[in-house]
Design an enzyme around this catalytic site. Structure first.
Site, PDB file in Angstrom:
ATOM      1  N   GLU A   1       9.778  -5.031  31.109  1.00 41.39           N
ATOM      2  CA  GLU A   1      10.640  -3.887  31.474  1.00 41.39           C
ATOM      3  C   GLU A   1      11.873  -4.340  32.237  1.00 41.39           C
ATOM      4  O   GLU A   1      12.398  -3.624  33.088  1.00 41.39           O
ATOM      5  CB  GLU A   1       9.870  -2.846  32.302  1.00 41.39           C
TER       6      GLU A   1
HETATM    7  C1  LIG Z   1       3.113  -9.573  28.007  1.00 38.03           C
HETATM    8  C2  LIG Z   1       4.442  -9.062  27.591  1.00 38.03           C
HETATM    9  C3  LIG Z   1       4.564  -7.763  27.146  1.00 38.03           C
HETATM   10  C4  LIG Z   1       5.805  -7.279  26.707  1.00 38.03           C
HETATM   11  N1  LIG Z   1       5.891  -6.001  26.181  1.00 38.03           N
HETATM   12  C5  LIG Z   1       7.039  -5.623  25.570  1.00 38.03           C
HETATM   13  C6  LIG Z   1       7.096  -4.412  24.819  1.00 38.03           C
HETATM   14  O1  LIG Z   1       6.127  -3.651  24.741  1.00 38.03           O
HETATM   15  N2  LIG Z   1       8.249  -4.113  24.176  1.00 38.03           N
HETATM   16  C7  LIG Z   1       9.353  -4.917  24.222  1.00 38.03           C
HETATM   17  O2  LIG Z   1      10.347  -4.588  23.611  1.00 38.03           O
HETATM   18  N3  LIG Z   1       9.335  -6.069  24.936  1.00 38.03           N
HETATM   19  C8  LIG Z   1       8.207  -6.440  25.601  1.00 38.03           C
HETATM   20  N4  LIG Z   1       8.161  -7.618  26.297  1.00 38.03           N
HETATM   21  C9  LIG Z   1       9.358  -8.415  26.414  1.00 38.03           C
HETATM   22  C10 LIG Z   1       9.939  -8.405  27.818  1.00 38.03           C
HETATM   23  O3  LIG Z   1      10.507  -7.164  28.111  1.00 38.03           O
HETATM   24  C11 LIG Z   1      10.934  -9.578  27.918  1.00 38.03           C
HETATM   25  O4  LIG Z   1      10.149 -10.767  27.929  1.00 38.03           O
HETATM   26  C12 LIG Z   1      11.810  -9.496  29.134  1.00 38.03           C
HETATM   27  O5  LIG Z   1      12.705  -8.426  29.027  1.00 38.03           O
HETATM   28  C13 LIG Z   1      12.613 -10.787  29.347  1.00 38.03           C
HETATM   29  O6  LIG Z   1      13.237 -11.198  28.176  1.00 38.03           O
HETATM   30  P1  LIG Z   1      13.047 -12.705  27.681  1.00 38.03           P
HETATM   31  O7  LIG Z   1      11.601 -12.991  27.677  1.00 38.03           O
HETATM   32  O8  LIG Z   1      13.783 -12.883  26.422  1.00 38.03           O
HETATM   33  O9  LIG Z   1      13.685 -13.582  28.815  1.00 38.03           O
HETATM   34  P2  LIG Z   1      15.236 -13.986  28.904  1.00 38.03           P
HETATM   35  O10 LIG Z   1      16.077 -12.787  28.664  1.00 38.03           O
HETATM   36  O11 LIG Z   1      15.466 -15.186  28.088  1.00 38.03           O
HETATM   37  O12 LIG Z   1      15.338 -14.364  30.453  1.00 38.03           O
HETATM   38  C14 LIG Z   1      15.016 -15.650  30.963  1.00 38.03           C
HETATM   39  C15 LIG Z   1      15.501 -15.747  32.400  1.00 38.03           C
HETATM   40  O13 LIG Z   1      16.916 -15.541  32.437  1.00 38.03           O
HETATM   41  C16 LIG Z   1      17.242 -14.487  33.312  1.00 38.03           C
HETATM   42  N5  LIG Z   1      18.355 -13.691  32.773  1.00 38.03           N
HETATM   43  C17 LIG Z   1      18.598 -13.383  31.472  1.00 38.03           C
HETATM   44  N6  LIG Z   1      19.667 -12.588  31.399  1.00 38.03           N
HETATM   45  C18 LIG Z   1      20.117 -12.376  32.650  1.00 38.03           C
HETATM   46  C19 LIG Z   1      21.199 -11.636  33.229  1.00 38.03           C
HETATM   47  N7  LIG Z   1      22.013 -10.902  32.484  1.00 38.03           N
HETATM   48  N8  LIG Z   1      21.344 -11.666  34.574  1.00 38.03           N
HETATM   49  C20 LIG Z   1      20.518 -12.401  35.354  1.00 38.03           C
HETATM   50  N9  LIG Z   1      19.479 -13.103  34.870  1.00 38.03           N
HETATM   51  C21 LIG Z   1      19.280 -13.099  33.537  1.00 38.03           C
HETATM   52  C22 LIG Z   1      15.989 -13.633  33.409  1.00 38.03           C
HETATM   53  O14 LIG Z   1      15.937 -12.908  34.631  1.00 38.03           O
HETATM   54  C23 LIG Z   1      14.883 -14.683  33.310  1.00 38.03           C
HETATM   55  O15 LIG Z   1      14.636 -15.222  34.565  1.00 38.03           O
HETATM   56  C24 LIG Z   1       6.942  -8.103  26.771  1.00 38.03           C
HETATM   57  C25 LIG Z   1       6.823  -9.413  27.259  1.00 38.03           C
HETATM   58  C26 LIG Z   1       5.597  -9.900  27.641  1.00 38.03           C
HETATM   59  C27 LIG Z   1       5.498 -11.321  28.075  1.00 38.03           C
END
Ligand SMILES: Cc1cc2nc3c(=O)[nH]c(=O)nc-3n(C[C@H](O)[C@H](O)[C@H](O)COP(=O)(O)OP(=O)(O)OC[C@H]3O[C@@H](n4cnc5c(N)ncnc54)[C@H](O)[C@@H]3O)c2cc1C
Length: 592
Positions: free
Chosen positions: A436
């Site tokens: 989220e």
């Molecule tokens: C168990 C689990 C359940 C999930 N359930 C759902 C679901 O039901 N539906 C769905 O759509 N998604 C879901 N997700 C996805 C989840 O919402 C994302 O993993 C999350 O939003 C982070 O995206 P990412 O993993 O691509 O990390 P990234 O976006 O690659 O982020 C990596 C790091 O970079 C930082 N970062 C990236 N962009 C910025 C920025 N603009 N400013 C500052 N810092 C930044 C982040 O804070 C983080 O520390 C789920 C994930 C997991 C692991």
């Protein structure tokens, strides 16, 4: 193995004494809803949680989910528990009566949600996502979609999901690639989504996916994303699940925590395109999805509280039982007698009580924004909800990392092995700062939209209210040191805000560099505020000889501890904020 019990006394103190549940319901015209009904409902929720849902927490963790020819199979016992959950009417509690909901306040729903989350987080995220999907559909869907889908989603017969994430589009939703093309009265949706929670299972007759995708003429970036409803089973002429839609789970993730909840890779349109229906206007899908995300963000904050609270209960029971030390008379004594164990228990107790206060206060603001008869007042409450949302999500989930870790520490080596269950709470809590929107994303929202967006106006109003509480505390004998600590916290909040507004204009890196510290600062201060209000209320009740004296006195001590040990962290956060981005951004990539 740990038993679970909802902390009724603290919850009811916050809801009834601090928030004034009866007055809120009366003023809002909810004539049939009162604190007696609330107690009865929470009691029932606690019973189902204790007897049915909590015992499956470990089962889900150890067994996880599997896949077979039907798709994803949830852990043993989950389907039966979900059936009981639905049959007892729990999913429909806070929803509009027009579509079969029970019309109960959000605050009551939030308290019940704490019960489900703390008894079994993996189980509870399924109804949580359905809840968010209902909110989004209620607000943005056409009348036809609402009448076809809402009644069964509200009753829990069908569950909902949220499909945002793609391999290249996590925090950066502008990179979404999934496509949708118009065809007759519907759309064909194609593409892949990853990490979709409860994306497939056998517990319900249908799964309603809310999916972000791009139309062929979509502008680049976040302004070109639309929202589609894609059911697992298409509805037949009677509105019942019929033909299988072209959407499938192709694999499930193996993960650190919440192992009882399937995290699915979803394929849309392997056989030509999944049938989907537009929700809201073309290209405005992210706005519609934000309705779902905002509800879910507060709920994820609540998850941080729920796991901390359960971890605390378990650590407390252990600390009373575990004998480590011998008195002069030769008898052995329990570890709860050690000041350092007390320190950890008090951090857990005061932290969870502050988290609960803030989470419930934020839920009550949602009710007030809906129930207010004066539109101006409704706007004021809505602005508070907006401000609280990233703080509740970010601060509660971050603090949960520390508190559930103490849960393990108090157990010593037994905390590190899986047998006691303490390790699971810590592992389960880890996701809450990630999904989220990570804490970094919450901080961006707080700083960009909620503080710089209105030049700090709504935050300034909140800080002024906190200062009034600090003054009230200063005027009560025995509580003035709490008042002083709260005043310092509120001053730190005001100083951080002034500094931020001044500096962010000059330097593009400022907002991103100081955001999380600013969020944490405001979390500690808002937590201090609800704790300060609690101390005042407890004092009034004690003077009046009204209420449970032992509980009220313990509350005051807990508030004092919070003000001595957690609230001062606001000062450290302020120092980090004012250090700005310079040292953070100084190294070249090669120098790391
Ligand atoms: C168990 C689990 C359940 C999930 N359930 C759902 C679901 O039901 N539906 C769905 O759509 N998604 C879901 N997700 C996805 C989840 O919402 C994302 O993993 C999350 O939003 C982070 O995206 P990412 O993993 O691509 O990390 P990234 O976006 O690659 O982020 C990596 C790091 O970079 C930082 N970062 C990236 N962009 C910025 C920025 N603009 N400013 C500052 N810092 C930044 C982040 O804070 C983080 O520390 C789920 C994930 C997991 C692991």
């Amino acid at each position: 193995m740990d038993d679970y019990s909802y902390p009724y006394k603290d919850a009811e103190f916050i809801i009834n004494e601090l928030i004034g549940f009866d007055e809120m319901c009366e003023e809002g015209g909810l004539d049939d809803v009162n604190s007696e009904l609330l107690s009865a409902i929470l009691e029932e929720a606690g019973r189902l949680a204790n007897e049915v849902i909590a015992p499956l927490n470990v089962v889900g963790d150890q067994h996880g989910v599997t896949m077979d020819e039907k798709g994803v199979r949830e852990a043993p016992g989950f389907a039966d528990a979900y059936r009981q959950f639905v049959d007892n009417g729990w999913p429909s509690l806070p929803f509009d009566e027009k579509y079969g909901g029970q019309g109960m306040p959000k605050l009551l729903g939030t308290a019940a949600e704490e019960v489900w989350q703390s008894s079994n987080l993996a189980f509870s995220v399924c109804p949580l996502l359905t809840h968010g999907a209902v909110d989004a559909l209620e607000k943005h869907g056409s009348e036809e979609l609402k009448s076809l889908y809402l009644p069964n989603m509200i009753s829990g017969e069908w569950t909902g999901t949220m499909n945002l994430t793609e391999p290249q589009a996590g925090s950066d939703l502008a990179a979404i690639n999934c496509r949708a093309v118009s065809e007759a009265d519907h759309y064909r949706v194609t593409g892949q989504k990853i990490f979709i929670t409860w994306g497939d299972h056998q517990m319900a007759d249908n799964i309603i996916h809310l999916v972000l995708a791009r139309l062929p003429d979509a502008p680049e970036g976040v302004h070109g994303i639309s929202l589609f409803l894609v059911p697992k089973f298409l509805l037949d002429e009677n509105g019942q699940p019929g033909e299988r839609n072209d959407v499938h789970c192709v694999s499930v993730e193996h993960k650190l925590g919440i192992r009882g909840s399937p995290t699915c890779v979803m394929a849309f349109g392997d056989k030509g395109g999944a049938t989907g229906y537009l929700v809201g206007e073309p290209h405005r899908g992210l706005l519609a999805m934000f309705t779902m995300m905002n509800a879910a963000r507060q709920s994820v904050g609540l998850q941080g509280l729920s796991l901390s609270s359960r971890s605390y209960q378990q650590a407390l029971a252990w600390a009373k039982e575990r004998l480590q030390g011998t008195r002069s008379d030769g008898t052995r004594f329990p570890i709860i007698d050690y000041p350092d164990v007390r320190r950890m228990l008090m951090l857990m107790k005061s932290g969870t009580e502050a988290m609960r206060g803030l989470a419930y206060l934020a839920a009550a603001e949602i009710d007030r924004s809906r129930l207010a008869s004066d539109p101006q007042q409704a706007i004021g409450h809505e602005a508070r909800v907006e401000l609280y949302t990233p703080i509740v999500k970010g601060w509660l989930s971050e603090l949960a990392q520390e508190l559930t870790s103490y849960g393990i520490q108090i157990h010593g080596g037994m905390g590190f092995v899986e047998e006691t269950g303490s390790a699971q709470h810590y592992r389960d809590a880890r996701i809450t700062t990630i999904y989220e929107g990570t804490t970094g994303i919450q901080a961006n929202d707080l700083i960009g939209r909620k503080i710089l967006g209105d030049n700090g106006e709504v935050l300034a109003g909140l800080l002024q209210e906190i200062q009034v509480t600090a003054k009230d505390l200063n005027g009560v004998e025995g509580l003035s040191d709490i008042g002083r600590a709260l005043q310092q916290g509120a001053d730190a909040g005001a100083e951080a805000m002034r500094w931020l507004i001044g500096e962010a204009k000059e330097n593009r890196d400022v907002a991103g560099a100081v955001g999380v510290n600013c969020l944490m600062l405001l979390g500690y201060v808002c937590g201090g505020w609800v704790m300060g209000l609690s101390a005042l209320k407890a004092e009034r009740l004690l003077v009046a000889g009204d209420g449970d004296e032992a509980f009220l006195k313990a509350k005051q001590v807990t508030v004092r501890f919070y003000c001595e040990h957690l609230l001062p962290r606001a000062g450290a956060c302020l120092a980090s904020v004012k250090a700005g981005p310079e040292s953070m951004m100084a190294l070249s990539e090669e120098q790391f």
